[in-house]
Design a protein around this motif. Sequence first.
Motif, short mmCIF file in Angstrom:
data_model
loop_
_atom_site.label_atom_id
_atom_site.label_comp_id
_atom_site.label_asym_id
_atom_site.label_seq_id
_atom_site.Cartn_x
_atom_site.Cartn_y
_atom_site.Cartn_z
N ILE A 1 -11.99 4.60 5.49
CA ILE A 1 -10.60 4.34 5.11
C ILE A 1 -9.83 3.84 6.34
CG2 ILE A 1 -8.45 5.35 4.25
CD1 ILE A 1 -10.22 7.33 2.67
N GLY A 2 -9.14 2.73 6.17
CA GLY A 2 -8.37 2.14 7.24
C GLY A 2 -9.11 1.11 8.07
N LYS A 3 -10.41 0.98 7.87
CA LYS A 3 -11.17 -0.03 8.61
C LYS A 3 -10.68 -1.41 8.21
CE LYS A 3 -14.23 2.56 10.74
NZ LYS A 3 -14.29 2.72 12.15
N LYS A 4 -10.56 -2.29 9.19
CA LYS A 4 -10.06 -3.65 8.95
C LYS A 4 -11.00 -4.64 9.60
CE LYS A 4 -5.24 -2.25 9.26
NZ LYS A 4 -3.97 -2.47 9.94
N GLY A 5 -10.98 -5.85 9.08
CA GLY A 5 -11.77 -6.91 9.67
C GLY A 5 -11.83 -8.12 8.76
N GLU B 1 -10.42 -2.97 -6.77
CA GLU B 1 -11.39 -1.88 -6.87
C GLU B 1 -12.79 -2.46 -6.79
OE1 GLU B 1 -10.88 1.03 -9.97
OE2 GLU B 1 -8.75 0.49 -10.11
N GLY B 2 -13.61 -1.87 -5.95
CA GLY B 2 -14.95 -2.38 -5.73
C GLY B 2 -15.81 -2.43 -6.97
N ARG B 3 -15.63 -1.49 -7.87
CA ARG B 3 -16.45 -1.48 -9.09
C ARG B 3 -16.22 -2.71 -9.96
NH1 ARG B 3 -13.61 -0.15 -13.45
NH2 ARG B 3 -11.55 0.76 -13.16
N LEU B 4 -15.04 -3.34 -9.81
CA LEU B 4 -14.74 -4.54 -10.59
C LEU B 4 -15.45 -5.78 -10.07
CD1 LEU B 4 -10.88 -4.15 -11.05
CD2 LEU B 4 -12.69 -3.62 -12.71
N VAL C 1 -9.64 -8.16 5.41
CA VAL C 1 -9.70 -7.07 4.44
C VAL C 1 -9.46 -5.74 5.13
CG1 VAL C 1 -12.21 -6.72 4.63
CG2 VAL C 1 -11.06 -6.17 2.49
N GLU C 2 -8.95 -4.80 4.36
CA GLU C 2 -8.74 -3.44 4.83
C GLU C 2 -9.25 -2.50 3.74
OE1 GLU C 2 -5.03 -0.47 6.00
OE2 GLU C 2 -4.64 -2.57 5.55
N ILE C 3 -9.89 -1.41 4.13
CA ILE C 3 -10.38 -0.43 3.17
C ILE C 3 -9.25 0.55 2.89
CG2 ILE C 3 -12.18 1.25 2.62
CD1 ILE C 3 -13.10 -1.70 3.34
N LYS C 4 -8.75 0.57 1.65
CA LYS C 4 -7.63 1.43 1.28
C LYS C 4 -8.09 2.78 0.76
CE LYS C 4 -4.03 0.59 1.70
NZ LYS C 4 -3.24 0.87 2.91
N LYS C 5 -9.18 2.82 0.01
CA LYS C 5 -9.73 4.06 -0.52
C LYS C 5 -11.24 3.99 -0.42
CE LYS C 5 -6.18 4.73 -4.06
NZ LYS C 5 -5.95 4.80 -5.51
N SER C 6 -11.85 5.14 -0.22
CA SER C 6 -13.30 5.20 -0.20
C SER C 6 -13.72 6.65 -0.33
CB SER C 6 -13.85 4.62 1.11
OG SER C 6 -15.26 4.71 1.12
N THR C 7 -14.88 6.88 -0.94
CA THR C 7 -15.42 8.23 -0.99
C THR C 7 -15.94 8.64 0.39
OG1 THR C 7 -17.54 7.37 -1.72
CG2 THR C 7 -16.03 8.12 -3.43
N ARG D 1 -18.83 -0.09 -4.83
CA ARG D 1 -18.54 0.84 -5.92
C ARG D 1 -17.60 1.97 -5.51
NH1 ARG D 1 -20.30 2.27 -10.93
NH2 ARG D 1 -21.85 0.62 -10.94
N SER D 2 -17.73 2.47 -4.33
CA SER D 2 -16.96 3.65 -3.93
C SER D 2 -15.72 3.31 -3.10
CB SER D 2 -17.86 4.59 -3.14
OG SER D 2 -18.35 3.95 -1.98
N SER D 3 -15.29 2.05 -3.09
CA SER D 3 -14.19 1.64 -2.23
C SER D 3 -13.15 0.81 -2.99
CB SER D 3 -14.72 0.80 -1.07
OG SER D 3 -15.69 1.52 -0.34
N THR D 4 -11.94 0.82 -2.45
CA THR D 4 -10.88 -0.08 -2.89
C THR D 4 -10.49 -0.92 -1.69
OG1 THR D 4 -10.06 1.47 -4.54
CG2 THR D 4 -8.55 -0.26 -3.84
N PHE D 5 -10.46 -2.22 -1.87
CA PHE D 5 -10.23 -3.17 -0.79
C PHE D 5 -8.84 -3.80 -0.91
CE2 PHE D 5 -14.71 -3.06 -1.84
CZ PHE D 5 -15.32 -2.89 -0.61
N ARG D 6 -8.18 -4.01 0.22
CA ARG D 6 -6.94 -4.79 0.24
C ARG D 6 -7.26 -6.09 0.97
NH1 ARG D 6 -1.62 -1.97 1.55
NH2 ARG D 6 -1.82 -1.59 -0.67
#
Length: 96
Positions: free
Chosen positions: A28-32, A73-76, A17-23, A56-61
């Motif tokens: 942002i950009g963290k991978k693992g 989207e994390g909220r989903l 996974v990679e963090i694409k968006k976050s408050t 809630r505050s992040s979008t994951f790839r």
Amino acid sequence: MVDKNNILIHEFIGLEVEIKKSTCRNLIGKKGRVVNETKNTIEIEGKDETKIIPKRSSTFRFHLPGGESADVEGRLIEYNPEDRPKRLMKYVRKVG
């Protein structure tokens, strides 16, 4: 088999996974690799550290085994992992 159309109801543990968006900009950009999941967080293990990411505050790839990737989207997915399939099945049926 997990794919873009049914990612919401599958197990995330073990996926890259990679963090694409976050408050929280430093995430942002963290991978693992996903090593744990709760109702509100996803824990990822990177090369040097393990991070707990709020959903809630992040979008994951998510990088899927077949070579695809899916943005979520994390909220989903803000459910307990064991409850997510039954709560989100209606959305998967519409997409797939």
